[in-house]
Design a protein around this motif. Structure first.
Motif, PDB file in Angstrom:
ATOM      1  N   LYS A 223       0.972  -0.939  -0.314  1.00 37.96           N
ATOM      2  CA  LYS A 223       0.500   0.111   0.152  1.00 37.96           C
ATOM      3  C   LYS A 223       0.899   1.792  -0.515  1.00 37.96           C
ATOM      4  O   LYS A 223       2.379   1.022  -0.070  1.00 37.96           O
ATOM      5  CB  LYS A 223      -0.721  -0.300   1.576  1.00 37.96           C
ATOM      6  N   ASN A 224       0.586   2.524  -0.786  1.00 33.09           N
ATOM      7  CA  ASN A 224       1.193   3.475  -0.522  1.00 33.09           C
ATOM      8  C   ASN A 224       0.485   4.516   0.622  1.00 33.09           C
ATOM      9  O   ASN A 224       0.685   5.479   0.759  1.00 33.09           O
ATOM     10  CB  ASN A 224       0.454   4.553  -1.377  1.00 33.09           C
ATOM     11  N   TYR A 225       1.281   3.922   1.549  1.00 33.78           N
ATOM     12  CA  TYR A 225       1.379   4.685   2.870  1.00 33.78           C
ATOM     13  C   TYR A 225       3.128   4.710   3.530  1.00 33.78           C
ATOM     14  O   TYR A 225       3.829   4.014   3.020  1.00 33.78           O
ATOM     15  CB  TYR A 225       0.329   3.868   4.371  1.00 33.78           C
TER      16      TYR A 225
ATOM     17  N   GLU B  32      -6.340   7.340   8.016  1.00 38.39           N
ATOM     18  CA  GLU B  32      -5.140   6.911   7.222  1.00 38.39           C
ATOM     19  C   GLU B  32      -5.083   8.795   8.018  1.00 38.39           C
ATOM     20  O   GLU B  32      -6.366   9.542   7.427  1.00 38.39           O
ATOM     21  CB  GLU B  32      -5.128   7.123   5.164  1.00 38.39           C
TER      22      GLU B  32
END
Length: 192
Positions: free
Chosen positions: A43-45, A111
């Motif tokens: 994931k793009n975290y 988020e």
């Protein structure tokens, strides 16, 4: 011989105390950290740090943690409030909700989005990623500070919010150093 046995027992007891302290005395369970590490895969975290809130811990104690996921250590610990609607009369237990107007805290993964300046000063928008907190944006649940939240642990509970996780002013300033320099959104995980 007795002196050696005593010394040996003393060293073992000290090492047990030291290992418990490095684990934050169980306040941040390893299985919760592992859960977030697995969630972040692909994931793009931000995969270096995450924020954890352990609502099982009494509100007068440290229960908000910024955690280094690479070196497995706590970078910041602070007091954090819960929603006034989460209080159960004559009980130490809490209840949680995702419903507008409940004034309850919500559990789950968020988020942490951009910061803005609002009526509480600097605050961070929170986007709920689970069914238990999916209404966070509509409910205006944000990470912010308020003067009634103390910096240090005490026997007194932290003041209550309307559902937002609230920190002390100093704790939010410290958190901002991590959040504002992150190139990707940081995950906040509130659990009970």
């Amino acid at each position: 011989m007795r002196k050696f046995i005593f010394l040996f027992l003393f060293i073992i007891s000290c090492s047990k105390v030291e290992s418990q302290e490095s684990n934050a005395s169980g306040i941040l369970p390893a299985e919760r950290v592992l859960e977030i590490k697995n969630f972040l895969k692909g994931k793009n975290y931000n995969k270096d740090i995450a924020v954890f809130i352990n609502f099982k811990t009494y509100s007068g104690k440290y229960r908000y943690f910024i955690y280094d996921l690479k070196s497995n250590k706590i970078l910041q610990k602070a007091l954090v409030s819960h929603g006034s609607g989460s209080v159960i009369k004559n009980s130490n237990a809490l209840k949680f909700s995702n419903t507008e107007g409940s004034y309850q805290s919500s559990l789950g993964k968020y988020e942490i989005l951009n910061s803005y300046n609002g009526k509480f000063g600097k605050a961070y928008r929170l986007n709920g990623l689970d069914a238990t907190n999916s209404n966070a944006m509509e409910r205006a649940i944000v990470l912010h500070s308020l003067g009634c939240v103390p910096d240090k642990e005490s026997l007194n509970p932290a003041c209550l919010s309307l559902g937002c996780p609230m920190l002390s002013t100093n704790a939010l300033i410290q958190s901002a150093k991590y959040l504002d320099t992150s190139k990707r959104p940081v995950i906040l995980y509130a659990f009970y």
